[in-house]
Motif scaffolding. Structure first.
Motif, PDB file in Angstrom:
ATOM      1  N   HIS A 124    -102.588  -2.067  -6.919  1.00 18.02           N
ATOM      2  CA  HIS A 124    -103.111  -3.181  -6.101  1.00 18.02           C
ATOM      3  C   HIS A 124    -101.944  -4.057  -5.635  1.00 18.02           C
ATOM      4  O   HIS A 124    -101.631  -4.897  -4.911  1.00 18.02           O
ATOM      5  N   VAL A 139    -100.743  -3.241  -2.563  1.00 18.34           N
ATOM      6  CA  VAL A 139    -101.512  -3.648  -1.739  1.00 18.34           C
ATOM      7  C   VAL A 139    -101.349  -4.979  -1.324  1.00 18.34           C
ATOM      8  O   VAL A 139    -100.626  -5.718  -0.431  1.00 18.34           O
ATOM      9  N   ARG A 140    -100.353  -5.758  -2.112  1.00 19.33           N
ATOM     10  CA  ARG A 140    -100.589  -7.221  -2.118  1.00 19.33           C
ATOM     11  C   ARG A 140     -98.478  -7.443  -1.458  1.00 19.33           C
ATOM     12  O   ARG A 140     -98.932  -8.092  -0.811  1.00 19.33           O
ATOM     13  N   PRO A 187     -96.921  -5.100   0.708  1.00 20.43           N
ATOM     14  CA  PRO A 187     -96.703  -3.747   1.713  1.00 20.43           C
ATOM     15  C   PRO A 187     -95.324  -3.345   1.970  1.00 20.43           C
ATOM     16  O   PRO A 187     -94.704  -1.830   1.600  1.00 20.43           O
ATOM     17  N   ASP A 199    -111.650   2.760  -3.742  1.00 21.81           N
ATOM     18  CA  ASP A 199    -111.506   1.894  -2.928  1.00 21.81           C
ATOM     19  C   ASP A 199    -110.503   1.417  -1.955  1.00 21.81           C
ATOM     20  O   ASP A 199    -110.530   0.597  -0.881  1.00 21.81           O
ATOM     21  N   VAL A 200    -109.116   1.239  -2.752  1.00 22.20           N
ATOM     22  CA  VAL A 200    -107.843   0.694  -2.807  1.00 22.20           C
ATOM     23  C   VAL A 200    -107.055   1.336  -2.104  1.00 22.20           C
ATOM     24  O   VAL A 200    -106.637   1.312  -1.062  1.00 22.20           O
ATOM     25  N   PRO A 224    -107.309   3.754   0.342  1.00 22.62           N
ATOM     26  CA  PRO A 224    -107.375   3.830   1.967  1.00 22.62           C
ATOM     27  C   PRO A 224    -105.729   2.820   2.852  1.00 22.62           C
ATOM     28  O   PRO A 224    -106.068   2.209   3.728  1.00 22.62           O
ATOM     29  N   SER A 225    -106.005   1.571   1.887  1.00 25.35           N
ATOM     30  CA  SER A 225    -105.550   0.202   2.454  1.00 25.35           C
ATOM     31  C   SER A 225    -104.017   0.667   1.977  1.00 25.35           C
ATOM     32  O   SER A 225    -102.702  -0.897   2.479  1.00 25.35           O
ATOM     33  N   VAL A 226    -103.368   1.329   1.529  1.00 26.46           N
ATOM     34  CA  VAL A 226    -101.961   1.298   1.492  1.00 26.46           C
ATOM     35  C   VAL A 226    -101.242   3.277   2.388  1.00 26.46           C
ATOM     36  O   VAL A 226    -101.887   3.472   2.561  1.00 26.46           O
ATOM     37  N   ALA A 227    -100.710   2.553   2.928  1.00 23.82           N
ATOM     38  CA  ALA A 227    -100.382   2.646   3.766  1.00 23.82           C
ATOM     39  C   ALA A 227     -98.743   3.714   3.846  1.00 23.82           C
ATOM     40  O   ALA A 227     -98.455   4.588   4.023  1.00 23.82           O
TER      41      ALA A 227
END
Length: 253
Positions: free
Chosen positions: A113, A116-117, A119, A187-188, A190-193
């Motif tokens: 998390h 994501v906050r 990146p 679910d989180v 896929p948001s991590v590049a």
């Protein structure tokens, strides 16, 4: 000649209205990509061996969050959201360059998390024994998995976590576990590049192989590694753990 561990220091960084305690290499040594470790259930002691191994080859920090044993008091509440906020704010202020961010167990969820906050502050993410698969998001199955795992743990891991657990008390530990059970890291991801490495112990029922593989597959750029041992494998196998972190830092396959 064997490599010598760099001198480690205890630091306190003011982040907003809170103070985050950490152990790591001196600031003057912070050249290259730092490795930042986030412990599970707020018990950093069992990751000290991994920190020492990481410090042989570059800058490294072990965050003491929420800081149950800090004489100044915890830096934040013990639940997932505030922990991730605190780590993300620390990343935005303290390291001079983007880091390899690694979390273990519930700390892996916190690190995810936080990535994501913030990146732009995370070059690579490493999830060590990430918790919890959906079937363990209820207390009875979780206790069963815990019982199947602890029999394979190194006995000397207990003294490294017990002081923090005693200082936290059962209510705060349960708060942390409950908040982690309410989370869905799959679910989180896929948001991590950035690249993501998932490392799972071979005898870990809390992070079984199918769950670890599923998480690696959910990442945009993910891979799975297996480690000897059970859930707390970084303590008896700090060399293996540090090598996985060095691979993530160096971009090695």
């Amino acid at each position: 000649m064997p490599q010598r561990t760099r001198h480690l220091y205890l630091g306190h960084d003011r982040i907003g209205g809170a103070v985050v305690r950490s152990v790591g290499t001196p600031r003057r040594d912070e050249r290259g990509t730092p490795i930042v470790l986030v412990p599970g259930l707020g018990a950093p002691g069992y990751l000290l061996r991994t920190l020492e191994h990481c410090a042989r080859t570059g800058p490294a920090r072990l965050l003491d969050v929420p800081g149950f044993r800090d004489p100044g008091g915890p830096a934040c509440p013990e639940t997932l959201g505030p922990l991730a906020d605190t780590v993300a704010r620390w990343l935005a202020v303290v390291p001079r360059t983007p880091v390899v961010l690694a979390g273990h167990s519930t700390g892996a969820q916190v690190a995810l998390h936080a990535a994501v906050r913030a990146p732009e502050r995370v070059r690579s993410l490493v999830l060590l024994s990430p918790t919890f698969p959906p079937r363990l998001r209820r207390m009875r199955p979780l206790l069963g998995a815990l019982a199947r795992t602890v029999v394979h743990e190194a006995p000397d891991v207990v003294p490294t976590v017990l002081p923090s657990y005693l200082e936290a008390g059962p209510r705060r530990l349960l708060n942390c576990v409950r908040s982690a059970q309410a989370d869905a890291p799959e679910d989180v991801l896929p948001s991590v590049a950035c690249p993501v490495t998932v490392v799972a112990g071979e005898r870990d029922a809390l992070c079984p192989g199918d769950w670890a593989g599923h998480l690696a597959g959910r990442a945009v750029d993910g891979r799975l590694l297996r480690a000897p041992g059970a859930h707390a494998f970084p303590h008896p196998h700090p060399d293996v753990t540090a090598d996985a972190l060095a691979q993530a830092r160096d971009g090695r396959p």
